[in-house]
Structures are given as C-alpha cells and as structure tokens.
Design an enzyme around this catalytic site. Sequence first.
Site, PDB file in Angstrom:
ATOM      1  N   HIS A  17       0.445   5.385   8.627  1.00  0.00           N
ATOM      2  CA  HIS A  17       1.299   4.026   8.051  1.00  0.00           C
ATOM      3  C   HIS A  17       0.315   3.019   8.015  1.00  0.00           C
ATOM      4  O   HIS A  17      -0.119   2.406   8.786  1.00  0.00           O
ATOM      5  CB  HIS A  17       2.442   3.827   8.742  1.00  0.00           C
ATOM      6  N   HIS A  19      -0.896  -0.308   4.921  1.00  0.00           N
ATOM      7  CA  HIS A  19      -0.939  -1.041   3.654  1.00  0.00           C
ATOM      8  C   HIS A  19      -2.301  -1.417   3.242  1.00  0.00           C
ATOM      9  O   HIS A  19      -3.110  -2.021   3.853  1.00  0.00           O
ATOM     10  CB  HIS A  19      -0.066  -2.362   3.795  1.00  0.00           C
ATOM     11  N   LYS A 107       8.898   6.946   0.677  1.00  0.00           N
ATOM     12  CA  LYS A 107       9.153   5.769   1.605  1.00  0.00           C
ATOM     13  C   LYS A 107      10.866   5.043   1.546  1.00  0.00           C
ATOM     14  O   LYS A 107      10.896   4.670   0.131  1.00  0.00           O
ATOM     15  CB  LYS A 107       8.334   4.738   1.545  1.00  0.00           C
ATOM     16  N   HIS A 145      11.731   3.101   6.998  1.00  0.00           N
ATOM     17  CA  HIS A 145      11.907   1.715   7.526  1.00  0.00           C
ATOM     18  C   HIS A 145      13.236   1.544   8.140  1.00  0.00           C
ATOM     19  O   HIS A 145      14.118   1.255   7.524  1.00  0.00           O
ATOM     20  CB  HIS A 145      11.495   0.450   6.466  1.00  0.00           C
ATOM     21  N   HIS A 183       7.263   2.818  12.312  1.00  0.00           N
ATOM     22  CA  HIS A 183       6.835   1.749  13.379  1.00  0.00           C
ATOM     23  C   HIS A 183       8.005   1.307  14.222  1.00  0.00           C
ATOM     24  O   HIS A 183       8.672   0.547  14.207  1.00  0.00           O
ATOM     25  CB  HIS A 183       6.304   0.486  12.551  1.00  0.00           C
ATOM     26  N   ASP A 256       0.412   0.307  10.632  1.00  0.00           N
ATOM     27  CA  ASP A 256       1.167  -0.602   9.761  1.00  0.00           C
ATOM     28  C   ASP A 256       0.431  -2.161   9.377  1.00  0.00           C
ATOM     29  O   ASP A 256       0.698  -2.875   9.571  1.00  0.00           O
ATOM     30  CB  ASP A 256       2.543  -0.928  10.423  1.00  0.00           C
TER      31      ASP A 256
HETATM   32  O1  DOR Z   1       5.304  -6.445   8.968  1.00  0.00           O
HETATM   33  C1  DOR Z   1       5.455  -5.825   7.608  1.00  0.00           C
HETATM   34  N1  DOR Z   1       4.660  -5.887   6.794  1.00  0.00           N
HETATM   35  N2  DOR Z   1       6.342  -4.970   7.732  1.00  0.00           N
HETATM   36  C2  DOR Z   1       6.785  -4.435   6.852  1.00  0.00           C
HETATM   37  O2  DOR Z   1       7.562  -3.426   6.803  1.00  0.00           O
HETATM   38  C3  DOR Z   1       5.962  -4.424   5.485  1.00  0.00           C
HETATM   39  C4  DOR Z   1       4.635  -4.981   5.677  1.00  0.00           C
HETATM   40  C5  DOR Z   1       3.993  -5.554   4.390  1.00  0.00           C
HETATM   41  O3  DOR Z   1       4.031  -4.795   3.485  1.00  0.00           O
HETATM   42  O4  DOR Z   1       3.442  -6.850   4.587  1.00  0.00           O
HETATM   43 ZN    ZN Z   2       4.554  -0.984   6.832  1.00  0.00          ZN
END
Ligand code: DOR
Ligand code: ZN
Length: 354
Positions: A17, A19, A107, A145, A183, A256
Amino acid sequence: MTSSISTLTIKRPDDWHLHLRDGAMLRAVVADTARQFGRAIVMPNLTPPVTTTEAAQGYRSRIVQALQDSSLPASSFTPLMTLYLTDNTPADEIRKASGSGIVYGVKLYPAGATTNSDAGVTNLLRYCTGALEALQDTGLPLLVHGEVTDPDVDIFDREAVFIDRVMIPLRKAFPALKVVFEHLTTRQGVEYVRDAEGPTGATITAHHLLYNRNALFRGGVRPHWYCLPVLKRETHRQALLEAATSLSNRFFLGTDSAPHSRNAKENACGCAGCYTALHAMELYATAFDSVGRLDRLEAFASLNGPAFYGLPVNQDTLTLQRQAFDIPERVHPDQADLVPLAAGEQLPWSIVRG
Ligand code: DOR
Ligand code: ZN
C-alpha cells in the site's frame, strides 16, 4: 523485550500500500521505496483519479521513467497498479484491468473519506454490484479504505462502524471476493480480519504499529503524525502489533507512505499522510524488535503479501543491522520538501545499503 539479534537478512520485502503521486513528487520519492522494496501496490488517488486501465498504463510508464531518471536500475522495482473504483466503474473495465497484466487491485475509497476521494463510492452495494461481480469472477482483489464517512460517527469509531455497515454485508453478498482491509487501525479490525470467512487480508502501517494517538498531541499539535485512518489509542496499537507478529498470514506490510509537502502538512488545514517510504523497514524492524519478534518480520514483510496476491516471493534479500539510523529533518528539499515521520529522532535499526 528486545532481542539480541544484531543482523537480520530477509527476502526482499514488498509494500502492499503506497502513494507515489505524480510529476515532481513522484520523481522525488520513487527511489526511497525502490531502495528497499521489490514491488509496491500503487494507490490510484491522483487528480484526476486513475479510473481506467489505460490511465493506469500511462501512470505506470511515468513511474518507470522516474525510476530510470533516478540512480537506481529500473529493473530493481516493479509497480503494481490499481484502479480507483467509482459509482460508475463498468464491469467491463474491471475485466479489462484483470487481463492487462499490470493492474493488481481495485481501490474502494468511500466518497469523502480521505485525500482525493471525492470521486469515490457513495454506496457500494447499491451502485457497484456489477463491478464487484467482475472482481469476484476475475479474482482481482478489492482494496478497501475501511472507514464510514457519516459525519455523525466519531472519527475514532469510523473503522469499527465500517465493519458493521459495509464489510459484513459485502462479504455476505460476495463470499468469494478477495478483500484487503487496508491500513488496519483497530482491535475490531484485527478481530474481523482474523475471523472473516472468505479470502481476506489486511495491510498494517509502521506508524500504526509504533505510535498511538498521543503522538498527535505531544507538547502541541503534531501535523506530521496526522494520517487517515487517524492513530488510535494504545489498546488498538497493541492489537495491531499482536496481529502483525502473529503466525496468521492474513496480515502483511503496507506503509501507506503518503507524501505531502511541508507546507501542505504544516497548515491551518493540514493534509493527512505520513511520509515513511524513506525509512520504512527501519520503522518496521523497530516495531517488531519492541516485542522481541524480529524472527516474524520476514513473513509479514516478504511472504504473506505475495501469497495473498498469488505472486512469487522476491528472490533477492535485504539486510538490516542494529545500528542507529538518524531520521533527517527534511528530505528532497528541491523537488518536494518532505518531512519524514519522526524527523530528527533516531531508530535503532538501519538497512545495510548495498
Ligand atoms: O493519511 C492518508 N493519506 N490516508 C489516506 O487514506 C490517503 C493518504 C493520501 O493520499 O494522502
Ligand atoms: Zn493510502
């Protein structure tokens, strides 16, 4: 309860997971992940979101290009792409994604739950049954999520309420659907995943293993500890640690890591997300060591995820050693200006860099 192990070699881990963002931010962060992990499930919450296989293919090419532009060999890291589910995702798009060979999950963001989730799902079982049937048929996992967005539900209860309102009915309607509860942050979540029928897994972040909600308010408001789902109280952290270090193969690593520039975090309305890609394995090793369970880190970080996704375990290895790692105050100041989680602090574990 820390152990006496001073060096630990494990099969190269994967991040289930992550970004990575796009543009300059992507170019800043991609090598931090690729230095440690063989593969990563890449979240689709860009603007606009990655809702089609074609968009995922384009995003994948930009990730590979960014990797090539960094100092690392592009072959050392494989991005596993995902699609962003909407109320209107056609079943055919799911089938196309499944056959593409580059998409590994779809997702579910409940609309309004987090960063760039406005185009997310408003009512899963009302609007997405066609897509869910296609997911169940093809075996492509639904990555969830797991928080309700009902403003009447307390922010600390949103995961537990999601289990009752969405997960249980979803599982009843689609018993063979592969589901990853992303998460995980609560004892209720751990119990649900541990006992659920059907193919169910969960990712756990390093920050939810290491910190409870006190970290958000230590001497003042600490925006770099703010993420969603938000950190919970200590009993939940304990339950997560127990799950991650248990012998259950349903729990696996997902950082995450969610980079936002320093300005966006240190703001009157700061963004949710902790930047942990820089020092992810050092953080996880510290968490496992805190309960004397470094011997179980490999299963959590390198074996359980591939088993759930039906992928081979990485061939090469990663070595950690008990040697202090100083977390920098800032990283990538030219491209992104990021403050890593626990900046300025020291961790007892470091990666042996090759
Ligand atoms: O803290 C987070 N940041 N939780 C999420 O679900 C998305 C993520 C983000 O993309 O910044
Ligand atoms: Zn995330």
